[in-house]
Motif scaffolding. Structure first.
Motif, mmCIF file in Angstrom:
data_model
loop_
_atom_site.group_PDB
_atom_site.id
_atom_site.type_symbol
_atom_site.label_atom_id
_atom_site.label_comp_id
_atom_site.label_asym_id
_atom_site.label_seq_id
_atom_site.Cartn_x
_atom_site.Cartn_y
_atom_site.Cartn_z
ATOM 1 N N LEU A 54 3.585 5.437 -6.168
ATOM 2 C CA LEU A 54 3.357 5.330 -7.547
ATOM 3 C C LEU A 54 2.370 6.155 -7.942
ATOM 4 C CD1 LEU A 54 3.421 1.371 -8.484
ATOM 5 C CD2 LEU A 54 4.937 3.296 -9.310
ATOM 6 N N ARG A 55 1.426 6.447 -7.208
ATOM 7 C CA ARG A 55 0.407 7.378 -7.632
ATOM 8 C C ARG A 55 0.896 8.889 -7.544
ATOM 9 N NH1 ARG A 55 -2.842 3.640 -4.205
ATOM 10 N NH2 ARG A 55 -4.086 2.435 -5.386
ATOM 11 N N ARG A 56 1.768 9.001 -6.502
ATOM 12 C CA ARG A 56 2.279 10.482 -6.428
ATOM 13 C C ARG A 56 3.110 10.613 -7.618
ATOM 14 N NH1 ARG A 56 3.944 10.646 0.049
ATOM 15 N NH2 ARG A 56 1.439 10.766 0.707
ATOM 16 N N ARG A 57 4.064 9.554 -7.825
ATOM 17 C CA ARG A 57 4.750 9.590 -9.161
ATOM 18 C C ARG A 57 4.149 10.060 -10.571
ATOM 19 N NH1 ARG A 57 9.465 5.529 -9.679
ATOM 20 N NH2 ARG A 57 10.429 7.309 -11.051
ATOM 21 N N ARG A 70 1.960 -0.984 -15.266
ATOM 22 C CA ARG A 70 2.777 -1.963 -15.142
ATOM 23 C C ARG A 70 3.511 -2.162 -13.641
ATOM 24 N NH1 ARG A 70 8.278 -3.047 -15.450
ATOM 25 N NH2 ARG A 70 8.692 -0.911 -15.947
ATOM 26 N N ARG A 71 3.636 -1.219 -13.305
ATOM 27 C CA ARG A 71 4.192 -1.384 -11.844
ATOM 28 C C ARG A 71 3.045 -1.579 -10.609
ATOM 29 N NH1 ARG A 71 9.304 2.327 -10.703
ATOM 30 N NH2 ARG A 71 10.405 1.942 -12.512
ATOM 31 N N MET A 72 1.943 -1.264 -10.942
ATOM 32 C CA MET A 72 0.893 -1.478 -10.044
ATOM 33 C C MET A 72 0.505 -2.860 -10.382
ATOM 34 S SD MET A 72 -0.362 0.970 -8.096
ATOM 35 C CE MET A 72 -1.732 0.745 -7.457
ATOM 36 N N SER A 127 0.801 -1.327 -0.082
ATOM 37 C CA SER A 127 0.038 -0.076 0.075
ATOM 38 C C SER A 127 1.034 1.080 -0.084
ATOM 39 C CB SER A 127 -1.007 -0.133 1.056
ATOM 40 O OG SER A 127 -0.303 0.049 2.436
ATOM 41 N N GLU A 128 2.014 1.237 0.521
ATOM 42 C CA GLU A 128 3.128 2.432 0.567
ATOM 43 C C GLU A 128 3.481 2.631 -0.761
ATOM 44 O OE1 GLU A 128 5.765 1.911 3.837
ATOM 45 O OE2 GLU A 128 4.338 2.022 5.515
ATOM 46 N N ALA A 129 4.003 1.475 -1.123
ATOM 47 C CA ALA A 129 4.419 1.495 -2.647
ATOM 48 C C ALA A 129 3.397 1.883 -3.690
ATOM 49 C CB ALA A 129 5.176 0.164 -3.058
ATOM 50 N N ALA A 130 2.350 1.564 -3.595
ATOM 51 C CA ALA A 130 1.178 2.048 -4.457
ATOM 52 C C ALA A 130 0.830 3.571 -4.361
ATOM 53 C CB ALA A 130 -0.123 1.447 -4.054
ATOM 54 N N LEU A 131 0.907 4.108 -3.032
ATOM 55 C CA LEU A 131 0.801 5.619 -2.802
ATOM 56 C C LEU A 131 2.106 6.173 -3.352
ATOM 57 C CD1 LEU A 131 -0.696 7.757 -1.271
ATOM 58 C CD2 LEU A 131 0.908 7.187 0.628
ATOM 59 N N GLY A 144 3.808 13.299 -12.784
ATOM 60 C CA GLY A 144 4.299 13.342 -14.159
ATOM 61 C C GLY A 144 5.763 12.597 -14.334
ATOM 62 N N GLU A 145 6.181 11.907 -13.290
ATOM 63 C CA GLU A 145 7.485 11.311 -13.299
ATOM 64 C C GLU A 145 7.499 10.197 -14.058
ATOM 65 O OE1 GLU A 145 8.907 10.868 -9.240
ATOM 66 O OE2 GLU A 145 8.653 12.927 -8.798
ATOM 67 N N ILE A 146 6.413 9.295 -13.987
ATOM 68 C CA ILE A 146 6.080 8.187 -14.951
ATOM 69 C C ILE A 146 4.853 8.302 -15.758
ATOM 70 C CG2 ILE A 146 7.466 6.735 -13.274
ATOM 71 C CD1 ILE A 146 4.716 5.802 -12.107
ATOM 72 N N ASP A 147 5.017 7.453 -16.697
ATOM 73 C CA ASP A 147 3.815 7.704 -17.730
ATOM 74 C C ASP A 147 2.681 6.675 -17.289
ATOM 75 O OD1 ASP A 147 4.978 5.278 -18.500
ATOM 76 O OD2 ASP A 147 5.136 5.898 -20.667
#
Length: 92
Positions: free
Chosen positions: A67-70, A83-85, A61-65, A74-77
């Motif tokens: 990823l959502r912030r990134r 793919r990461r989720m 859940s921390e990693a998903a958070l 606009g750091e990731i498309d």
């Protein structure tokens, strides 16, 4: 002789009751401390809906958070985000 025995022990009839109350208070305190320790916030509860280990869900859940912030920054498309989720949601 017997008169001294009776006089010496007068007033101690309440002592056994006080000791019983003290024992019950101490046992109750020990049980309360055990419950507080077992329910402490830093300790994993072991109750996960996914059935995985407690630490895995918290980390995911921390990693998903993150990823959502990134993604929002606009750091990731979108493809990278999906793919990461998907990788995070796979069972370990």
């Amino acid at each position: 002789m017997w008169g001294d025995y009776n006089e010496m022990h007068d007033g101690y009839g309440f002592g056994w009751f006080a000791m019983l109350v003290l024992l019950l208070v101490l046992v109750g305190l020990a049980v309360a401390l055990l419950v507080v320790f077992l329910r402490s916030p830093g300790r994993p509860s072991g109750r996960d809906s996914a059935g995985s280990s407690p630490g895995a869900t918290t980390g995911s859940s921390e990693a998903a958070l993150i990823l959502r912030r990134r993604f929002a920054a606009g750091e990731i498309d979108e493809d990278e985000f999906r793919r990461r989720m998907a990788a995070l949601s796979e069972p370990a």
